[in-house]
Motif scaffolding. Sequence first.
Motif, mmCIF file in Angstrom:
data_model
loop_
_atom_site.group_PDB
_atom_site.id
_atom_site.type_symbol
_atom_site.label_atom_id
_atom_site.label_comp_id
_atom_site.label_asym_id
_atom_site.label_seq_id
_atom_site.Cartn_x
_atom_site.Cartn_y
_atom_site.Cartn_z
ATOM 1 N N ASN A 142 56.024 17.441 -119.351
ATOM 2 C CA ASN A 142 57.425 17.835 -119.120
ATOM 3 C C ASN A 142 57.787 19.147 -119.820
ATOM 4 O OD1 ASN A 142 58.064 15.718 -117.419
ATOM 5 N ND2 ASN A 142 58.789 14.413 -119.054
ATOM 6 N N ASP A 143 56.861 20.120 -119.778
ATOM 7 C CA ASP A 143 57.154 21.423 -120.383
ATOM 8 C C ASP A 143 57.696 22.424 -119.361
ATOM 9 O OD1 ASP A 143 54.864 21.937 -118.914
ATOM 10 O OD2 ASP A 143 53.801 22.965 -120.532
ATOM 11 N N ASN A 144 58.003 21.940 -118.163
ATOM 12 C CA ASN A 144 58.583 22.744 -117.078
ATOM 13 C C ASN A 144 57.594 23.756 -116.506
ATOM 14 O OD1 ASN A 144 60.768 22.690 -115.429
ATOM 15 N ND2 ASN A 144 62.020 24.074 -116.657
ATOM 16 N N PHE A 145 56.292 23.490 -116.663
ATOM 17 C CA PHE A 145 55.248 24.307 -116.053
ATOM 18 C C PHE A 145 54.258 23.357 -115.402
ATOM 19 C CE2 PHE A 145 51.219 26.549 -115.952
ATOM 20 C CZ PHE A 145 51.599 27.736 -115.346
ATOM 21 N N CYS A 146 53.984 23.557 -114.124
ATOM 22 C CA CYS A 146 53.144 22.647 -113.357
ATOM 23 C C CYS A 146 51.660 22.916 -113.627
ATOM 24 C CB CYS A 146 53.459 22.797 -111.867
ATOM 25 S SG CYS A 146 52.752 21.504 -110.852
ATOM 26 N N ASP A 147 51.023 22.022 -114.375
ATOM 27 C CA ASP A 147 49.593 22.134 -114.663
ATOM 28 C C ASP A 147 48.748 21.361 -113.655
ATOM 29 O OD1 ASP A 147 49.781 23.639 -117.206
ATOM 30 O OD2 ASP A 147 50.757 21.821 -117.938
ATOM 31 N N CYS A 148 49.262 20.236 -113.168
ATOM 32 C CA CYS A 148 48.535 19.395 -112.212
ATOM 33 C C CYS A 148 49.089 19.615 -110.805
ATOM 34 C CB CYS A 148 48.687 17.918 -112.558
ATOM 35 S SG CYS A 148 48.019 17.446 -114.154
ATOM 36 N N PRO A 149 48.213 19.806 -109.814
ATOM 37 C CA PRO A 149 48.695 19.988 -108.443
ATOM 38 C C PRO A 149 49.490 18.784 -107.907
ATOM 39 C CG PRO A 149 46.347 20.521 -108.610
ATOM 40 C CD PRO A 149 46.760 19.939 -109.915
ATOM 41 N N ASP A 150 49.183 17.579 -108.429
ATOM 42 C CA ASP A 150 49.888 16.387 -107.945
ATOM 43 C C ASP A 150 51.187 16.109 -108.721
ATOM 44 O OD1 ASP A 150 48.874 15.514 -110.362
ATOM 45 O OD2 ASP A 150 47.928 13.713 -109.548
ATOM 46 N N GLY A 151 51.483 16.924 -109.730
ATOM 47 C CA GLY A 151 52.727 16.776 -110.484
ATOM 48 C C GLY A 151 52.666 15.752 -111.593
ATOM 49 N N THR A 152 51.479 15.288 -111.957
ATOM 50 C CA THR A 152 51.335 14.272 -112.999
ATOM 51 C C THR A 152 51.930 14.712 -114.324
ATOM 52 O OG1 THR A 152 49.271 13.548 -111.976
ATOM 53 C CG2 THR A 152 49.647 12.828 -114.223
ATOM 54 N N THR A 154 60.636 16.824 -114.756
ATOM 55 C CA THR A 154 61.209 18.135 -114.441
ATOM 56 C C THR A 154 61.034 18.415 -112.947
ATOM 57 O OG1 THR A 154 59.199 19.470 -114.736
ATOM 58 C CG2 THR A 154 60.461 18.957 -116.725
ATOM 59 N N SER A 155 61.557 19.539 -112.514
ATOM 60 C CA SER A 155 61.405 19.929 -111.109
ATOM 61 C C SER A 155 60.351 21.017 -110.940
ATOM 62 C CB SER A 155 62.755 20.406 -110.561
ATOM 63 O OG SER A 155 63.245 21.478 -111.341
ATOM 64 N N ALA A 156 59.435 21.159 -111.916
ATOM 65 C CA ALA A 156 58.444 22.235 -111.889
ATOM 66 C C ALA A 156 57.398 22.068 -110.789
ATOM 67 C CB ALA A 156 57.748 22.342 -113.245
ATOM 68 N N CYS A 157 57.022 20.830 -110.476
ATOM 69 C CA CYS A 157 55.973 20.596 -109.482
ATOM 70 C C CYS A 157 56.578 20.118 -108.167
ATOM 71 C CB CYS A 157 54.981 19.548 -109.981
ATOM 72 S SG CYS A 157 54.084 20.016 -111.463
ATOM 73 N N PRO A 158 56.250 20.784 -107.058
ATOM 74 C CA PRO A 158 56.815 20.364 -105.774
ATOM 75 C C PRO A 158 56.369 18.982 -105.327
ATOM 76 C CG PRO A 158 55.342 22.261 -105.492
ATOM 77 C CD PRO A 158 55.422 21.973 -106.950
ATOM 78 N N ALA A 159 55.202 18.522 -105.789
ATOM 79 C CA ALA A 159 54.697 17.206 -105.374
ATOM 80 C C ALA A 159 55.087 16.102 -106.358
ATOM 81 C CB ALA A 159 53.175 17.255 -105.248
ATOM 82 N N VAL A 210 62.297 12.643 -105.385
ATOM 83 C CA VAL A 210 61.448 13.834 -105.440
ATOM 84 C C VAL A 210 61.884 14.679 -106.629
ATOM 85 C CG1 VAL A 210 60.846 13.886 -103.005
ATOM 86 C CG2 VAL A 210 62.898 15.032 -103.765
ATOM 87 N N SER A 211 60.922 15.305 -107.270
ATOM 88 C CA SER A 211 61.213 16.025 -108.508
ATOM 89 C C SER A 211 62.143 17.226 -108.305
ATOM 90 C CB SER A 211 59.915 16.472 -109.185
ATOM 91 O OG SER A 211 59.240 17.404 -108.371
ATOM 92 N N SER A 212 62.238 17.715 -107.090
ATOM 93 C CA SER A 212 63.147 18.848 -106.853
ATOM 94 C C SER A 212 64.607 18.451 -107.034
ATOM 95 C CB SER A 212 62.932 19.428 -105.452
ATOM 96 O OG SER A 212 63.214 18.445 -104.471
ATOM 97 N N HIS A 213 64.886 17.141 -107.082
ATOM 98 C CA HIS A 213 66.258 16.667 -107.295
ATOM 99 C C HIS A 213 66.616 16.534 -108.773
ATOM 100 C CE1 HIS A 213 66.535 14.737 -103.028
ATOM 101 N NE2 HIS A 213 66.392 16.039 -102.999
ATOM 102 N N VAL A 214 65.667 16.834 -109.665
ATOM 103 C CA VAL A 214 65.931 16.762 -111.100
ATOM 104 C C VAL A 214 66.704 18.016 -111.521
ATOM 105 C CG1 VAL A 214 64.874 16.689 -113.391
ATOM 106 C CG2 VAL A 214 63.886 15.366 -111.519
ATOM 107 N N ASN A 215 67.803 17.814 -112.229
ATOM 108 C CA ASN A 215 68.667 18.910 -112.710
ATOM 109 C C ASN A 215 69.110 19.840 -111.584
ATOM 110 O OD1 ASN A 215 68.727 18.085 -115.410
ATOM 111 N ND2 ASN A 215 66.793 19.091 -115.815
ATOM 112 N N ASP A 216 69.439 19.256 -110.433
ATOM 113 C CA ASP A 216 69.931 20.050 -109.303
ATOM 114 C C ASP A 216 71.455 20.020 -109.202
ATOM 115 O OD1 ASP A 216 70.260 17.438 -108.480
ATOM 116 O OD2 ASP A 216 69.420 17.734 -106.494
#
Length: 190
Positions: free
Chosen positions: A60-70, A75-80, A96-102
């Motif tokens: 949850n550092d707001n940077f997507c390290d895993c392609p699956d969003g693990t 956060t909303s950093a990972c689209p998956a 879906v994570s895009s709805h976090v803090n929207d």
Amino acid sequence: MDSHCFLRFHFPCFLLFASAACCMSHLSLLGIHPLDEKYYSSEVIKCKDGSKSFSRDRLNDNFCDCPDGTDEPGTSACPAGKFYCRNLGSKPQFIVSSHVNDHFCDCCDGSDEYDGIICCPSNCVMGGNAEYMINNCKSKASQDGVKSEESVHNLTGLKLAIILQVVLVIFLVFLWSFRRRTRSRRRHYH
């Protein structure tokens, strides 16, 4: 300042501070299903798709390290990514994570809007999850043997009774004002 005023002001501040500190300590586990908490407890965590690993400080550092969003369940950093709403008192759900803090309260407990820009009150117990409430009411109605057609018919009858009462009250007010007006005219002419 007397002790009563001191407690009246400082005690709520203390409670607010304590609850904020408690929430901040669990911020790294935000958006995680309770069954996955053990998965995220180790220092090195593997992406669920097996592609790579990341350290716990990247959770949850707001940077997507895993392609699956693990690595970004909160956060909303990972689209998956998927965010888990606990919704205590209602139906838990993933969004879906895009709805976090929207700036829109998707979870009835408000956990998806933790950045502080908007305040989502928890309305799970009060029926914040409308779909859950509707399904829950339907199941209770069928358990009691009450048919939904009967309920609709009863509600229609109730609505008709209320409308008739409103019309009757309006008629009585009109009649009262008309009668008062005619009395005042009679007094005026005599």
